[in-house]
Design an enzyme around this catalytic site. Sequence first.
Site, mmCIF file in Angstrom:
data_model
loop_
_atom_site.group_PDB
_atom_site.id
_atom_site.type_symbol
_atom_site.label_atom_id
_atom_site.label_comp_id
_atom_site.label_asym_id
_atom_site.label_seq_id
_atom_site.Cartn_x
_atom_site.Cartn_y
_atom_site.Cartn_z
ATOM 1 C CB THR A 10 -3.453 3.089 18.980
ATOM 2 O OG1 THR A 10 -3.662 1.723 18.630
ATOM 3 C CG2 THR A 10 -3.445 3.186 20.501
ATOM 4 C CG ASN A 12 -3.495 -2.758 19.902
ATOM 5 O OD1 ASN A 12 -3.770 -3.197 21.007
ATOM 6 N ND2 ASN A 12 -2.671 -3.372 19.076
ATOM 7 C CD GLU A 43 -5.569 3.017 3.352
ATOM 8 O OE1 GLU A 43 -4.865 2.166 2.805
ATOM 9 O OE2 GLU A 43 -6.276 3.851 2.769
ATOM 10 C CG ASP A 72 3.648 1.561 12.948
ATOM 11 O OD1 ASP A 72 2.414 1.425 12.877
ATOM 12 O OD2 ASP A 72 4.434 0.925 12.209
ATOM 13 C CB SER A 73 5.284 -1.580 17.716
ATOM 14 O OG SER A 73 3.895 -1.680 17.946
ATOM 15 C CG PHE A 158 -0.764 -7.182 22.291
ATOM 16 C CD1 PHE A 158 -0.032 -6.507 23.247
ATOM 17 C CD2 PHE A 158 -0.639 -6.756 20.963
ATOM 18 C CE1 PHE A 158 0.800 -5.442 22.916
ATOM 19 C CE2 PHE A 158 0.179 -5.692 20.614
ATOM 20 C CZ PHE A 158 0.899 -5.028 21.598
ATOM 21 C CE1 TYR A 160 3.392 -12.434 14.380
ATOM 22 C CE2 TYR A 160 3.240 -10.096 14.875
ATOM 23 C CZ TYR A 160 3.100 -11.141 13.999
ATOM 24 O OH TYR A 160 2.660 -10.899 12.717
ATOM 25 C CE LYS A 181 4.861 -6.710 25.593
ATOM 26 N NZ LYS A 181 3.622 -6.808 24.815
ATOM 27 C CG HIS A 186 8.823 -3.434 21.424
ATOM 28 N ND1 HIS A 186 8.399 -4.325 22.391
ATOM 29 C CD2 HIS A 186 7.779 -3.325 20.556
ATOM 30 C CE1 HIS A 186 7.176 -4.745 22.102
ATOM 31 N NE2 HIS A 186 6.781 -4.145 20.994
HETATM 32 P P1 IMP Z 1 0.610 -1.514 14.394
HETATM 33 O O1 IMP Z 1 -0.701 -1.251 15.061
HETATM 34 O O2 IMP Z 1 0.600 -1.332 12.912
HETATM 35 O O3 IMP Z 1 1.737 -0.801 15.071
HETATM 36 O O4 IMP Z 1 0.836 -3.080 14.540
HETATM 37 C C1 IMP Z 1 1.553 -3.601 15.570
HETATM 38 C C2 IMP Z 1 1.534 -5.128 15.434
HETATM 39 O O5 IMP Z 1 2.841 -5.608 15.767
HETATM 40 C C3 IMP Z 1 0.586 -5.758 16.445
HETATM 41 O O6 IMP Z 1 -0.678 -5.987 15.880
HETATM 42 C C4 IMP Z 1 1.307 -7.051 16.791
HETATM 43 O O7 IMP Z 1 1.050 -8.009 15.796
HETATM 44 C C5 IMP Z 1 2.773 -6.657 16.688
HETATM 45 N N1 IMP Z 1 3.280 -6.142 17.985
HETATM 46 C C6 IMP Z 1 3.667 -4.875 18.286
HETATM 47 N N2 IMP Z 1 4.042 -4.782 19.563
HETATM 48 C C7 IMP Z 1 3.866 -5.997 20.092
HETATM 49 C C8 IMP Z 1 4.051 -6.501 21.408
HETATM 50 O O8 IMP Z 1 4.419 -5.803 22.360
HETATM 51 N N3 IMP Z 1 3.778 -7.797 21.564
HETATM 52 C C9 IMP Z 1 3.354 -8.613 20.553
HETATM 53 N N4 IMP Z 1 3.119 -8.177 19.313
HETATM 54 C C10 IMP Z 1 3.387 -6.870 19.086
#
Ligand code: IMP
Length: 204
Positions: A10, A12, A43, A72-73, A158, A160, A181, A186
């Site tokens: 990632t 992120n 992608e 993925d979350s 971060f 939501y 947290k 999750h």
């Molecule tokens: P991914 O990078 O496609 O898995 O996108 C995950 C997205 O889900 C993030 O950009 C957030 O918008 C949301 N998300 C996942 N985990 C969290 C969390 O722990 N807190 C708040 N938003 C989350």
Amino acid sequence: MERKTLCLATRNAHKVHEIAAILAPYWDVKCSADFPEVVEEIEETGDTFLANATLKAVATSHAISAYALADDSGLEVDALDGAPGVFSARYGGIPSSAEKNNARLLEELARLGALAPGQRRARFRCVLVLAKAGEVLATFDGACEGTLLLAPQGANGFGYDPLFVPAGFKKTFGQLSEKTKNTLSHRGHALRKFLAWLKLNPPQ
Ligand code: IMP
């Protein structure tokens, strides 16, 4: 256990921070940006968290010799039939931002007239996939139930987090500490399953 290198598939920085806080005692945690050989943004074309985490873990582990772990979350809202789900990162449109995502979420709930806490039930889900040399070694998941507020509260975390109050609490993830947290989230649940698995399957 000898500390091996684990590349989080990632870019992120928030995810990297949260995952490293739990895994750093056991792994030398790096991320895609630390490996010049991981060139492209992968992608996310899957329609489940598992499919997207698998895409990211397998592609990253093809490019490097270290283990790759993908997260993925996203958020599932009952009143929105599970949306934003796998579209959580870009729910408010592209270029994406947490502010736009949160604004769209509040708009959709307002459109439905979902004002009572019972109409604003949601859960975060996380799927982790561990891969090496293009092969999936294991998958782990975690969920965290909660309720969405009518307006954001708090600046921690971060995505939501400022809207999400975990079940049994009165504050959002945006207001609770990172440590709290991690014990409830999750991602924390999925990561602890990963650590339990590692005890039985130490990396070679
Ligand atoms: P991914 O990078 O496609 O898995 O996108 C995950 C997205 O889900 C993030 O950009 C957030 O918008 C949301 N998300 C996942 N985990 C969290 C969390 O722990 N807190 C708040 N938003 C989350």
